[in-house]
Design a protein around this motif. Structure first.
Motif, PDB file in Angstrom:
ATOM      1  N   ARG A   1     -71.275 -18.021  -9.834  1.00  0.00           N
ATOM      2  CA  ARG A   1     -71.526 -17.719 -11.260  1.00  0.00           C
ATOM      3  C   ARG A   1     -70.451 -18.386 -12.119  1.00  0.00           C
ATOM      4  NH1 ARG A   1     -72.994 -18.384 -15.322  1.00  0.00           N
ATOM      5  NH2 ARG A   1     -73.155 -16.967 -17.112  1.00  0.00           N
ATOM      6  N   ILE A   2     -69.206 -18.294 -11.683  1.00  0.00           N
ATOM      7  CA  ILE A   2     -68.109 -18.844 -12.485  1.00  0.00           C
ATOM      8  C   ILE A   2     -68.199 -20.371 -12.558  1.00  0.00           C
ATOM      9  CG2 ILE A   2     -65.585 -19.163 -12.539  1.00  0.00           C
ATOM     10  CD1 ILE A   2     -65.380 -16.258 -11.461  1.00  0.00           C
ATOM     11  N   ASP A   3     -68.592 -20.996 -11.441  1.00  0.00           N
ATOM     12  CA  ASP A   3     -68.659 -22.475 -11.496  1.00  0.00           C
ATOM     13  C   ASP A   3     -69.996 -22.975 -12.055  1.00  0.00           C
ATOM     14  OD1 ASP A   3     -70.612 -22.614  -9.441  1.00  0.00           O
ATOM     15  OD2 ASP A   3     -69.144 -22.953  -7.869  1.00  0.00           O
ATOM     16  N   GLY A   4     -70.892 -22.052 -12.385  1.00  0.00           N
ATOM     17  CA  GLY A   4     -72.125 -22.455 -13.054  1.00  0.00           C
ATOM     18  C   GLY A   4     -73.294 -22.721 -12.117  1.00  0.00           C
TER      19      GLY A   4
ATOM     20  N   GLU B   1     -76.664 -16.838 -15.636  1.00  0.00           N
ATOM     21  CA  GLU B   1     -76.532 -15.399 -15.855  1.00  0.00           C
ATOM     22  C   GLU B   1     -77.818 -14.671 -15.460  1.00  0.00           C
ATOM     23  OE1 GLU B   1     -73.922 -13.773 -16.259  1.00  0.00           O
ATOM     24  OE2 GLU B   1     -74.700 -11.779 -16.696  1.00  0.00           O
TER      25      GLU B   1
ATOM     26  N   LEU C   1     -64.599  -9.787 -14.293  1.00  0.00           N
ATOM     27  CA  LEU C   1     -65.515 -10.298 -13.271  1.00  0.00           C
ATOM     28  C   LEU C   1     -64.750 -10.885 -12.091  1.00  0.00           C
ATOM     29  CD1 LEU C   1     -68.331 -11.195 -12.258  1.00  0.00           C
ATOM     30  CD2 LEU C   1     -68.077 -13.247 -13.680  1.00  0.00           C
ATOM     31  N   GLU C   2     -63.751 -11.679 -12.400  1.00  0.00           N
ATOM     32  CA  GLU C   2     -63.042 -12.387 -11.322  1.00  0.00           C
ATOM     33  C   GLU C   2     -62.236 -11.439 -10.436  1.00  0.00           C
ATOM     34  OE1 GLU C   2     -60.446 -15.244 -13.127  1.00  0.00           O
ATOM     35  OE2 GLU C   2     -59.930 -13.880 -14.752  1.00  0.00           O
TER      36      GLU C   2
END
Lengths: 103, 556
Positions: free
Chosen positions: B32-35, B39, B104-105
């Protein structure tokens, strides 16, 4: 998120989102930066907001934000959201003043 | 470690599963963080792991199966509050805990910390069977017929990751009790279960189709006496019928209560019986050996007290009036002589219902070790229970609670307000719940006044989803949005016990401060009109709501 359908006199739109990494509420300024203070937010009329919203959504992942949408605000000497919900988002929970968003 | 008192002890299979689940979620978070994940793709994955995106930040809801914790788990929650959140947590009306300011992280690391103490956040969201709730006095109360915790654990294991029930039409909530005094709101659950002894072992009375939300409905009895060996088969069949026929086209009509209302309880029962006839009974049979194996993973407390424990307590009550007031409201009779159940109110006058600081959580864990075999219970009324306190040590416990602001003498009284997080935190809410709870708590904060008023519950919800269970409050408040302003609709007469009733709307919604004044006048009206021994509900039942309506709106 339901978009405002119409703006009353003296009202404008701003763009808001949550930061992806920590969920913090942010507002989009005139340079496309996302900042925690609503006072930095760029204001739009209904027509220009549409394009700005589309652009912001397109760049959301690059900009590290999630859930971009428009918020109606009173465009007076200070930008103040119209709804209670957005005022709480802008300023922090009313029951924990120590967590208020820094002005 | 030895098996904990009060809840099931994980084995290596449980722990290995949690580790693999965390690794999976950590990978999902990274993507999710790296795309790699959008979402829209990530949202159902994070919700399956209890992670919401609320108004101000991510919120992590952690499951507390049947509300029972051990002290090391409570210390871990305290530690998480301190290190990863803003030094507090919020106990919910589903016996869970929520942290409102999670990053989130950080979430995979938090889940690892939780797994270290056999906890997780799975199935605290989504259209699945949620945390199974139970009686906060289970295994301790003098009025209990069957200790429901072993069967609550069996239901937890049955419902966790159940492959058929991961994508139900809507969320699904089960409560189980073993007392004739319903302390779990069984009739307000999708399935409510009341266990009792039968001729050949434990039998289960089962209600279906109860719920609150925008369509409050009291559950109906579908079976009166399901034998233990058929419990899982029966529940499986009930949920299968719902899964097959529950509406998926309209979120507001998707709960089982709507289906039961639509086809009627007789037709629903017939459908369940038809489903049961198709099932292999051997596959679903709950054998005595299985029950015994689960029971063996619960430790049994050695309840030994001096012969004069009750006498010591009686003397301390006479000597200390403030303590006596607390004992009257905040304790419950224990099944074992010389012991007592203590309810720690998380509702200090003017405080936030259900909130606990990390210091308070740690102190509660310490007190549980000293006074209750290291066991704590979270109630659906947002309080904490120490279930096995020696009567001669109750005064010591009370003194310790006072030091951390947790000795409010208000359990079951007007100050014991239940409230959802409301618009201050919740993305779904229309109005704030906490500020009006704080005002009411302060208004009625005096312990003597509360004792004089007697049993009276106030439940507050910030929206029609009714997480504050306002339908079941003797006085219920529902926050509504009227052209951008917060108003509160008052209901009277709700109750969640064996006489379950849905509160009736009293009149037009009022602004916050007017609502506080109106409730004060309703209480004054009750005090002026009650006869000896009448509770608020008794007086309301005798007189109807007209005098209370007149009182509430007299100044409007």
């Amino acid at each position: 998120m339901k978009r405002p359908t119409r703006l009353s006199a003296g009202e404008k739109l701003v763009l808001t989102a949550n930061r992806l990494l920590d969920g913090q509420i942010v507002w989009r300024d005139a340079f496309g930066q996302w900042l925690p203070q609503i006072r930095h937010a760029e204001t739009y009329d209904a027509e220009s907001a549409e394009l700005a919203l589309e652009n912001a959504k397109h760049n959301a992942q690059r900009d590290g934000v999630v859930g971009v949408y428009e918020v109606a605000v009173q465009d007076g000497s200070a930008i103040e959201p119209v709804s209670v919900r957005e005022r709480i988002r802008a300023h922090g929970p009313t029951v924990h003043p120590q967590f208020a968003t820094e002005a | 470690m030895n098996a904990p008192v009060g809840h099931y002890q994980y084995d290596q299979i449980d722990r290995n599963f949690l580790q693999s689940r965390i690794e999976e979620f950590e990978s999902q978070v990274q993507r999710r963080i790296d795309g790699t994940l959008t979402e829209d793709e990530f949202k159902p994955l994070r919700l399956m792991n209890g992670l919401y995106l609320q108004l101000h930040a991510y919120m992590l809801r952690i499951a507390i199966p049947y509300g029972i914790l051990d002290s090391r788990q409570m210390r871990k929650l305290s530690d998480i509050a301190h290190r990863y959140d803003r030094d507090y947590g919020h106990f919910t009306t589903r016996q869970n805990i929520q942290f409102n300011w999670i990053r989130l992280e950080d979430t995979p690391a938090i889940l690892r910390e939780l797994a270290d103490v056999d906890m997780h956040a799975i199935q605290t969201s989504g259209n699945c069977i949620r945390n199974v709730t139970s009686d906060e006095f289970a295994g301790a109360a003098a009025d209990e017929l069957v200790d429901p915790r072993v069967h609550a654990e069996i239901l937890r294991q049955w419902s966790t990751l159940h492959p058929e029930f991961t994508f139900l039409p809507r969320k699904f909530k089960i409560a189980i009790s073993g007392s004739p005094n319903d302390r779990v709101a069984a009739r307000f659950h999708d399935i409510g279960i009341l266990a009792r002894p039968g001729v050949d072992g434990t039998v289960f009375r089962i209600f279906v189709g109860g719920g609150m939300g925008r369509t409050p409905i009291i559950g109906q009895e579908i079976f009166d006496a399901v034998p233990e060996d058929r419990l899982l088969a029966t529940l499986e069949a009930i949920v299968r019928v719902y899964n097959a026929h529950g509406r998926r086209d309209n979120i507001y009509k998707a709960r089982i209560k709507i289906l039961v209302q639509a086809i009627g309880i007789e037709a629903y029962r017939e459908a369940v019986e038809a489903e049961l006839a198709l099932m292999n009974p051997d596959h679903y049979r709950l054998t005595p050996e299985t029950v015994a194996a689960i029971r063996a993973r619960f430790a049994v407390p050695e309840l030994v007290a001096p012969d004069n424990a009750s006498e010591v307590l009686a003397q301390q009550r006479i000597a200390d009036r403030e303590f006596d007031l607390w004992v009257r409201s905040n304790t419950h009779e224990h099944r074992a002589s010389g012991h007592i159940i203590a309810v720690v109110s998380m509702k200090p006058a003017g405080g936030i219902p259900g909130d606990a600081t990390s210091v308070q959580m740690k102190r509660l864990a310490d007190l549980a070790d000293v006074h209750s075999f290291g066991e704590l219970r979270i109630t659906h009324l947002q309080n904490v229970v120490l279930g096995h306190v020696r009567q001669d040590r109750l005064h010591d416990l009370w003194l310790s609670l006072r030091e951390v602001g947790l000795a409010s003498a208000n359990v079951g009284l007007i100050g014991d307000i239940v409230a959802c997080p409301g618009l201050d935190y919740c993305a779904l809410a229309n109005s704030r719940s906490i500020p009006i709870a704080q005002k009411l708590g302060a208004r009625f904060g005096n312990a003597d006044l509360q004792a004089e008023i007697g049993a009276l519950s106030i439940n507050i919800s910030g929206c029609i989803n009714a997480c504050g269970h306002h339908h079941a409050g003797n006085i219920g408040l529902l926050g509504v949005d009227k052209r951008g302003e917060e108003f509160f609709q008052i209901t009277l007469g709700g109750r969640a016990d064996q006489g379950a009733a849905i509160g009736s709307i009293l009149g037009p919604a009022l602004p916050e401060d007017d609502t506080v004044d109106a409730i004060a006048r309703i209480v004054d009206c009750y005090l002026g009109k009650r006869t000896a021994g009448e509770t608020f509900l008794d007086t309301l039942s005798r007189l109807g709501d007209v005098p209370f309506k007149d009182a509430a709106y007299e100044a409007v």
